[in-house]
Motif scaffolding. Sequence first.
Motif, PDB file in Angstrom:
ATOM      1  N   GLN A   1      -1.802  -1.123  -9.851  1.00 28.36           N
ATOM      2  CA  GLN A   1      -2.895  -2.085  -9.800  1.00 28.36           C
ATOM      3  C   GLN A   1      -2.421  -3.448  -9.308  1.00 28.36           C
ATOM      4  O   GLN A   1      -3.125  -4.127  -8.556  1.00 28.36           O
ATOM      5  CB  GLN A   1      -3.522  -2.228 -11.188  1.00 28.36           C
TER       6      GLN A   1
ATOM      7  N   ALA B   1       0.818  -1.204   0.000  1.00 28.67           N
ATOM      8  CA  ALA B   1       0.000   0.000   0.000  1.00 28.67           C
ATOM      9  C   ALA B   1       0.855   1.258   0.000  1.00 28.67           C
ATOM     10  O   ALA B   1       0.450   2.288  -0.548  1.00 28.67           O
ATOM     11  CB  ALA B   1      -0.926   0.000   1.219  1.00 28.67           C
TER      12      ALA B   1
ATOM     13  N   GLY C   1      -2.275  -3.327  -5.761  1.00 30.13           N
ATOM     14  CA  GLY C   1      -3.617  -3.437  -5.199  1.00 30.13           C
ATOM     15  C   GLY C   1      -4.057  -4.882  -5.041  1.00 30.13           C
ATOM     16  O   GLY C   1      -4.742  -5.237  -4.071  1.00 30.13           O
TER      17      GLY C   1
END
Length: 416
Positions: A254, A158, A257
Amino acid sequence: MMTSLRQTAPRPYRWVILLLCWAAFTMTSVDRATWGPAAGSVGKDLGVELTALGLFATTYYIGYVLSNAYGGFLADWLGPRLVVGVSILLSGSFMLLFGEVHSQGLGMLFQGLVGLCAGAEFGGGVKIIASWFTRERRGTAMGVFMTATSLGLVIANAIVPSMIQAGSWRTSYHLFGFASIAIGILCLVFLRSGPADGEAEKQPRQLPNLRPLLRNRNLLLLGIAGFGALWGTYGFITWANLLMVKGVDVDPVQAGGVLVIFGAVAIFSKPLIGIVADFLKIPYRMLIIGILAVFGATLLLFSCASGIVQFLWIAPILGIAAYVYSPLMIAMIPNFSGEQLAGSASGGVNAFWQLGSTIVPAVVGMVFGATGSFQMAFFTLAAGPLLAIIPMLAIREVPKIHAATTGSERASATNN
């Protein structure tokens, strides 16, 4: 004396102990997981080829395996408080130094030194938690403790990609290094052993007798099973980010993520699996076998995905399966070894488990480098948990023994 101490009501300070051990383990997990999202930028900065990046992770895991082996032994000998505190303090210091390197050689050296310090914390943490929580509550306690590995992955994925985009990969190593040092100091100040071990610590220090562990069939089988399981888990953590970017052209943020979701679901599922197993009294062994089967199958499913939407759908299931076996396996270790040798047993078994983590980055790197196949890389990962089912089938559950039973007696019972 030991019987009366172990039969007293649970002490509230055990939650402080669990929190500190969890915080230390979380930071070593963050330190380890930082490499995944930072690897591409580090490679460009230091001039390291893609296929050689796996060697950085392998160097870390070599140190990590060694520190697990000696850390658990030192925890039984010198006490877990000292081992946990010094371990995380030193690993944080080497994180800071890695953030300053400008050559491949020094980078690999400091990666190895981070691992050589970080792994010592594990055996000490398991030992001190086992001294504060009874066997009937260890599944829950270890479930909370083991959320550290998945939370570390979430934090790293993150924060690190955004830090790299905003500035440099070096900033993340500096940040996490300072945080690790701070937690190490807190552990040295506030950790202490549980009632029974606290009495033992007043006696003269003696080298632990490891012979009962070397004859322990269940611990050997558990070590082999954990090797295969962690082959899949840490192989995925190390390579999934880069494989999605290079193999399927997924955007790096992404891809990060996907790893965040993968790790986030495990934060809640790890304590939940411990609570469910303890409350329903389900044998840990049978739960682990089912989880490993789902883990291997989900890795194969991930290999067939071809875009970010599919990866995002699979990630939660994979995140649960890739992590929830670990608190159950770890809770089994003190049950097989007895509390007296819980540090050495935990450190030794985890050291063997981590051999899977040590070997898999280089193996997957070679497979992907030779074939260029995203699918073949994940087939290689899936082999670990699927083969781990075989030794788990051969483990014999140890019946509950009266609280006054000594560690050596429990180890003897395990061998019979």
